[in-house]
Enzyme design. Sequence first.
Site, PDB file in Angstrom:
ATOM      1  CG  HIS A  96      -2.088  -0.911   1.110  1.00  0.00           C
ATOM      2  ND1 HIS A  96      -3.184  -0.827   1.912  1.00  0.00           N
ATOM      3  CD2 HIS A  96      -2.317  -1.924   0.243  1.00  0.00           C
ATOM      4  CE1 HIS A  96      -4.056  -1.760   1.552  1.00  0.00           C
ATOM      5  NE2 HIS A  96      -3.549  -2.453   0.552  1.00  0.00           N
ATOM      6  CE1 TYR A 141      -5.802   3.542  11.191  1.00  0.00           C
ATOM      7  CE2 TYR A 141      -5.211   3.742   8.881  1.00  0.00           C
ATOM      8  CZ  TYR A 141      -5.010   3.181  10.129  1.00  0.00           C
ATOM      9  OH  TYR A 141      -4.009   2.249  10.298  1.00  0.00           O
ATOM     10  N   PRO A 187      -3.902   0.336  18.845  1.00  0.00           N
ATOM     11  CG  PRO A 187      -5.664  -1.086  18.291  1.00  0.00           C
ATOM     12  CD  PRO A 187      -5.048  -0.359  19.436  1.00  0.00           C
ATOM     13  CE  LYS A 215       4.395   3.284  13.309  1.00  0.00           C
ATOM     14  NZ  LYS A 215       4.128   2.509  12.108  1.00  0.00           N
ATOM     15  CE1 TYR A 241      -1.186   3.752   9.653  1.00  0.00           C
ATOM     16  CE2 TYR A 241      -0.039   2.794   7.773  1.00  0.00           C
ATOM     17  CZ  TYR A 241      -1.090   2.783   8.676  1.00  0.00           C
ATOM     18  OH  TYR A 241      -2.028   1.791   8.612  1.00  0.00           O
TER      19      TYR A 241
END
Length: 389
Positions: A72, A200, A292, A296, A384
Site C-alpha cells: 500500500h 481511518y 492499534p 505499530k 506510519y
Amino acid sequence: MRTQIAIIGAGPSGLLLGQLLHGQGIDTVILENRSADYVLGRIRAGVIEQGMVGLLEEAGVAARLHGEGLVHGGTEITFDDTRHRIDFKKLTGKTVTVYGQTEITRDLMEARAASGAPTIYEAQDVTPLDFDGEKPRVRYRKDGKDHELACDFIAGCDGFHGVSRQSVPAGSIELFERVYPFGWLGILSDTPPVSDELIYINHERGFALCSMRSHTRSRYYLQCSLAEHVEDWSDSRFWDELKLRLDKEGRERLVTGASIEKSIAPLRSFVAEPMRFGRLFLAGDAAHIVPPTGAKGLNLAASDVHYLSRALVEFYREKSSAGIDHYSGRALARIWKAERFSWWMTTMLHRFPESSGFDRRLQHAELDYLVSSSAAAVAMAENYVGLPY
Ligand code: FAD
Ligand code: PHB
C-alpha cells in the site's frame, strides 16, 4: 537441558528472535504456554513496515509475504463524510505491506520446525530464575513433570500478560500507562474490502477502520464502549453500525457477509523501563503496548528483536557487551516515538466520552491541518511507514 538463549513466548517476537539467532548459529529454546493452534488462532495486526519486511527477509521467511502481501502506497482518512488520501509513497518514498500477523506467525513456525530448533508448547508455570547472576535458568512443567533449562540469557517475549516482566522486583522497574475509555470491536469476513487502501474514519458515532487481509478477506473495526459484550453484536448489527460511520461511497460499495472472527480489544498505552534486568531482556508486548490506531504494535516488537538479536550476536562473536548494554536505551528511544504517534492517531480519530465542544473543535482543526498541510501529512506518513531503526 541447556541452551544459549531461553526465549519465553512463541508469538511474533519470540519466533522472529529465534529465527534471526538461528541464522547466526546461536542456539535457542522457545517455551510457550499455549498450543501452536491457539497461537495461530489469534487475529491481530495487519500492517507491516518496510523495516520489518527486511527483518523477515533476513530471517528467510518473506517468500509468502512477497507473494501474497498487498503493498500500500497510502491510506485514506475520512471526516465530515469526506475522504482524504495521505500518499506515503510520494511523501516518504516508502510503502507498507498488508499481511496478517497470523500468516507471519505461521511462516515463522514453519521455518523453526524446518530448522529443528526446539519449541516447547503447552509449557506450564514457566518461571525465569537467577537472571541477576551469571547462571540464569527457566523452570517449567510439561506433561506433569518439572524441567529446568539452563541458559546464558533469557528473552522475555511473552506479551503483556506474560511472566517475564512480572518476575522483575517492583523496585527495579518503572511502569507508564494510559488506559483509553473505549475498545475496538473487530470482525474478519470473507468479503472483498470496501476500498483498495485502509480507511481511518472519524465519525460522531465513534471511530471506524476498514482494513483487509487480501482481495477477498476484510478486517473491520468499530470503536465501542468497554461495557459492550461481543455476544450482543450480531453480524447484521455490526454491518449496520459500520454503514452509519462510512462515507457515501463506502456505504454503496460495502459488501457484507458472515463473520469468521469477532472480538473486542481494549486500548492502552504502556511502557516498562528499563527493558534489561541483568541477563533477562524484555521484547515486544512484554515491555510495551500501543493502541492499534497507528498500526505499530507488531512493528515495534520487530524493532526490539532487531536491536536484541544484533546485541546478542555481538556478544558471542566479538565478546562485547556494548550491544546488550545499549539494548534498552536504543529500543526505548524508538518505542516512545511510536507511543507518541499511536496516542496522537488515537486522540485525533476517536470520540472521547468526556470530550467538550472545545475538544471536538480542536480535533476537527487537527484533522483539517493534517489534510491541508504537506508538512503535517509528511509527519504522519513518516511515522506510519516507520522511523528508521
Ligand atoms: P504476543 O503476540 O502477545 O506473544 C506472546 C506469546 O507469549 C504468546 O504466544 C503467549 O501465549 C505467550 N505467553 C504468555 N505468557 C506466557 C508464559 N507465562 N509462559 C510462556 N509463554 C507465555 N497490533 C497492530 O499493529 N495492529 C492491530 O490491529 C493489533 N491488534 C491487536 C489485538 C489484540 C487483542 C492484541 C492483544 C494485540 C493487538 N496488536 C495489534 C498488537 C500486536 O498484535 C502485538 O504487538 C504483537 O502480537 C506483539 O507480539 P509479541 O510476540 O511481543 O507478543
Ligand atoms: C488490521 O488490519 O488489523 C489493522 C490495520 C491497521 C491498524 C490496526 C489494525 O491501525
